[in-house]
Design a protein around this motif. Structure first.
Motif, mmCIF file in Angstrom:
data_model
loop_
_atom_site.group_PDB
_atom_site.id
_atom_site.type_symbol
_atom_site.label_atom_id
_atom_site.label_comp_id
_atom_site.label_asym_id
_atom_site.label_seq_id
_atom_site.Cartn_x
_atom_site.Cartn_y
_atom_site.Cartn_z
ATOM 1 N N TYR A 239 0.828 -1.213 0.000
ATOM 2 C CA TYR A 239 0.000 0.000 0.000
ATOM 3 C C TYR A 239 0.860 1.260 0.000
ATOM 4 C CZ TYR A 239 -4.508 -2.268 0.397
ATOM 5 O OH TYR A 239 -5.638 -2.996 0.131
ATOM 6 N N THR B 122 -8.524 -2.612 -3.232
ATOM 7 C CA THR B 122 -8.885 -3.714 -2.336
ATOM 8 C C THR B 122 -8.104 -4.985 -2.628
ATOM 9 O OG1 THR B 122 -10.681 -4.448 -3.785
ATOM 10 C CG2 THR B 122 -11.246 -2.865 -2.059
ATOM 11 N N GLY C 225 -5.175 -5.964 -0.203
ATOM 12 C CA GLY C 225 -5.723 -6.343 1.098
ATOM 13 C C GLY C 225 -6.358 -7.721 1.084
ATOM 14 N N LEU C 226 -7.086 -8.040 0.004
ATOM 15 C CA LEU C 226 -7.704 -9.360 -0.099
ATOM 16 C C LEU C 226 -6.654 -10.455 -0.243
ATOM 17 C CD1 LEU C 226 -10.708 -8.514 -2.427
ATOM 18 C CD2 LEU C 226 -10.838 -9.320 -0.068
ATOM 19 N N CYS D 148 -10.948 -15.138 -0.271
ATOM 20 C CA CYS D 148 -10.292 -13.838 -0.457
ATOM 21 C C CYS D 148 -9.603 -13.766 -1.813
ATOM 22 C CB CYS D 148 -9.279 -13.596 0.653
ATOM 23 S SG CYS D 148 -10.015 -13.211 2.232
ATOM 24 N N THR E 166 -12.307 -8.935 -8.497
ATOM 25 C CA THR E 166 -12.253 -7.487 -8.373
ATOM 26 C C THR E 166 -11.188 -6.871 -9.278
ATOM 27 O OG1 THR E 166 -12.951 -7.729 -6.086
ATOM 28 C CG2 THR E 166 -12.049 -5.617 -6.681
#
Length: 110
Positions: free
Chosen positions: A30, A56, A59-60, A89, A96
């Motif tokens: 990040y 996201t 993080g997943l 996840c 995503t």
């Protein structure tokens, strides 16, 4: 008494747990994203929008990795819940990713 450990005495180097190291790698990813977004703004004068789904993904992926690492190092959560959480996840990250890439590319369209 020289061989005995006294209270308040330095115990030496104690490495971080594997779960903490995994979380540190997630934070590092990040940080790289934040530096890239800031650098883009400084060079072009515009910000990038529609990046929510793309942000996201690390993080997943990291949450799935932490569940596996926690299970392997401490035994908690159990084997089946850890694997199910990781697979869920990673599947969400995979689903995503195209949405996030489409959002990123929408910034560069004419």
């Amino acid at each position: 008494m020289s061989d005995e450990k006294r209270p308040g005495e330095d115990q030496g180097y104690i490495p971080a747990s594997p779960a903490k190291r995994t979380l540190a790698w997630i934070g590092l990813s990040y940080m790289v994203i934040l530096v890239a977004l800031t650098t883009y703004y400084f060079f072009t004068g515009t910000t990038l929008g529609n990046l929510g789904p793309l942000l996201t993904v690390p993080g997943l992926i990291g949450l799935g990795a932490v569940s596996i690492v926690s299970w392997r190092s401490t035994g908690r959560p159990g084997k089946v819940p850890a694997i199910l959480l990781a697979v869920m996840c990673w599947a969400l990250a995979l689903a995503t990713l195209p949405i996030g890439i489409a959002g990123l590319l929408s910034n560069f369209g004419g």
